[in-house]
Enzyme design. Structure first.
Site, PDB file in Angstrom:
ATOM      1  N   GLU A  71     -42.461 -71.898  51.817  1.00  0.00           N
ATOM      2  CA  GLU A  71     -43.389 -72.428  52.819  1.00  0.00           C
ATOM      3  C   GLU A  71     -42.608 -72.830  54.066  1.00  0.00           C
ATOM      4  OE1 GLU A  71     -45.935 -75.484  51.312  1.00  0.00           O
ATOM      5  OE2 GLU A  71     -46.395 -74.371  49.475  1.00  0.00           O
ATOM      6  N   HIS A 121     -51.433 -75.773  51.560  1.00  0.00           N
ATOM      7  CA  HIS A 121     -50.779 -76.953  50.965  1.00  0.00           C
ATOM      8  C   HIS A 121     -51.474 -78.235  51.431  1.00  0.00           C
ATOM      9  CE1 HIS A 121     -46.681 -78.466  49.273  1.00  0.00           C
ATOM     10  NE2 HIS A 121     -47.657 -79.305  48.971  1.00  0.00           N
TER      11      HIS A 121
END
Length: 336
Positions: A277, A296
C-alpha cells in the site's frame, strides 16, 4: 535519556491519507510532553529518506505511529526514543525485537478499532452477497433501473468461517449469528474450549475453508500467516465462496486470488487491505471480476480514531512518567 537542556517531545505520524485524532492525543499528553506531527510515508524509506526523517524525529521520546515503519536502522538514529505506540492492534510496522534490544517499549491499542472493523466486515459481506456496489453503480452511472437489478443471496443459513477470533473476530461472529449464520473459527492461539466460549465452532483450517460460504480474515501478519490464503487454501475453499479481508493485505496472495476469481472458483472477494500500500496499479487484482476494493478504511470512523488515539497516547504518557504501560507488546532488555 535526553541530553541536558533538550526537552522531550512526542511525534505523531499522520498524513491526509492516514489521519490521527489529535485532540485526545494532546489531552492525554497535556503537562507531560509537547506533541508534533511528522508526516511519515506509509512505505519503507530509502537510506536518504531515513536520514532526513530521523532528523525530523530527533529528540522524540515517544512516537505514536500510524503511517511509517520503525526499523532497526531508524531506531539507531533515535537515541532519545523510549516508546513507540502503534495506532491499532497490528505491530508489523515495527521491528519489535530490535526495539526491545535497544530499550524501546512497543505498545498497541487492542480492541480500540474492533467495532469499526467488525461493522465494515459485515457490510462487505452484505455487499458481496447482494452485489450492492455493482447495482448502485449502474443505476447512478447508466441511469438504468430494471437492468441493474441482481438476484443475490442471503446471509441467513450460510456458514461464516473466521480465521482469527480476537476482539474483532468475536464481534463479527456475534453480528453474523444475529443474521442467522453458522459461525466457525480457526485460531491456533486458542483452545477448542476457548473458541466455543467465544461463540464459534472450532475447526481446523482445512475443514473451515471447505465448509464456509464466507471466509473472513482477522489474523495478525506474521511470517506464518504471510499469504495464508494462497493457491492451496483457495483450492480447499467451497466453489462460489466469498473471501473478505479487512485485516492485513499480505495475508492474501493476490495473484492466486485473481486467478480464482477469473476462473470462477470463488464467487467474489472484498479487500479493504492490499499486499503493498499504496498498491501497484498494474496488479491483476484490479482487473479481477466480482471484487470489491476499499482503501484501507475499516478503522476510519470518528469514534474509532478517537478511541485509538486516546489509548495509544495514554500509554505513551504512562511510559514518559515512569509508569507501566497498559498495553505493552515487548519487554525491553534494557532501559534508555
Amino acid at each position: 535519556m535526553p541530553m541536558a537542556g533538550k526537552r522531550s517531545w512526542v511525534a505523531v505520524t499522520a498524513t491526509d491519507d492516514f489521519p490521527v485524532a489529535m485532540a485526545p492525543v494532546r489531552d492525554a499528553l497535556k503537562g507531560i510532553a509537547p506533541v508534533r506531527v511528522v508526516a511519515l510515508p506509509f512505505r519503507p524509506l530509502s537510506g536518504a529518506e531515513e536520514k532526513r526523517f530521523a532528523g525530523d524525529l530527533d529528540g522524540a521520546a515517544g512516537i505514536l505511529l500510524r503511517p511509517g515503519y520503525v526499523t532497526a536502522s531508524l531506531l539507531d538514529r533515535l537515541a532519545d526514543l523510549r516508546v513507540v505506540a502503534v495506532h491499532g492492534a497490528g505491530v508489523d510496522q515495527v521491528d519489535v525485537e530490535a526495539s526491545g534490544a535497544r530499550g524501546v517499549l512497543v505498545t498497541n491499542a487492542p480492541g480500540a478499532n474492533a467495532d469499526a472493523v467488525a461493522e465494515i466486515t459485515i457490510g462487505l459481506m452484505l455487499s458481496l452477497a447482494r452485489r450492492i456496489p455493482e447495482a448502485a453503480g449502474r443505476v447512478r452511472g447508466e441511469r438504468v433501473w430494471g437492468e441493474a437489478r441482481h438476484t443475490g443471496s442471503e446471509l441467513k443459513g450460510k456458514t461464516l468461517g473466521l480465521i482469527g477470533l480476537g476482539q474483532i473476530g468475536i464481534r463479527v461472529g456475534r453480528i453474523a449469528g444475529a443474521f442467522g449464520m453458522t459461525v466457525a473459527a480457526h485460531d491456533p492461539a486458542l483452545t477448542k474450549a476457548e473458541i466455543r466460549e467465544r461463540g464459534a465452532r472450532p475447526m481446523t483450517l482445512g475443514a473451515l475453508l471447505a465448509a464456509s460460504d464466507f471466509v473472513s480474515l482477522h489474523a495478525p501478519l506474521t511470517p506464518e500467516t504471510h499469504h495464508l490464503i494462497g493457491r492451496r487454501a483457495i483450492a480447499a475453499m467451497k466453489k462460489g465462496a466469498f473471501l473478505v479481508n479487512a485485516a492485513r493485505g499480505p495475508l492474501v496472495d493476490e495473484k492466486a486470488l485473481a486467478r480464482a476469481l477469473v476462473g470462477g472458483k470463488l464467487g467474489g472477494a472484498a479487500l479493504d487491505v492490499l499486499d503493498g500500500e499504496p498498491p501497484d496499479p498494474k496488479s491483476a487484482i484490479f482487473d479481477a471480476p466480482n471484487i470489491i476494493l476499499t482503501p484501507h478504511m475499516a478503522g476510519s470512523t470518528n469514534e474509532c480514531l478517537e478511541a485509538i488515539a486516546r489509548t495509544a497516547a495514554a500509554d505513551i504518557g504512562r511510559v514518559l512518567q515512569g509508569k507501566r504501560a497498559k498495553f505493552p507488546v515487548n519487554a525491553p532488555i534494557k532501559r534508555r
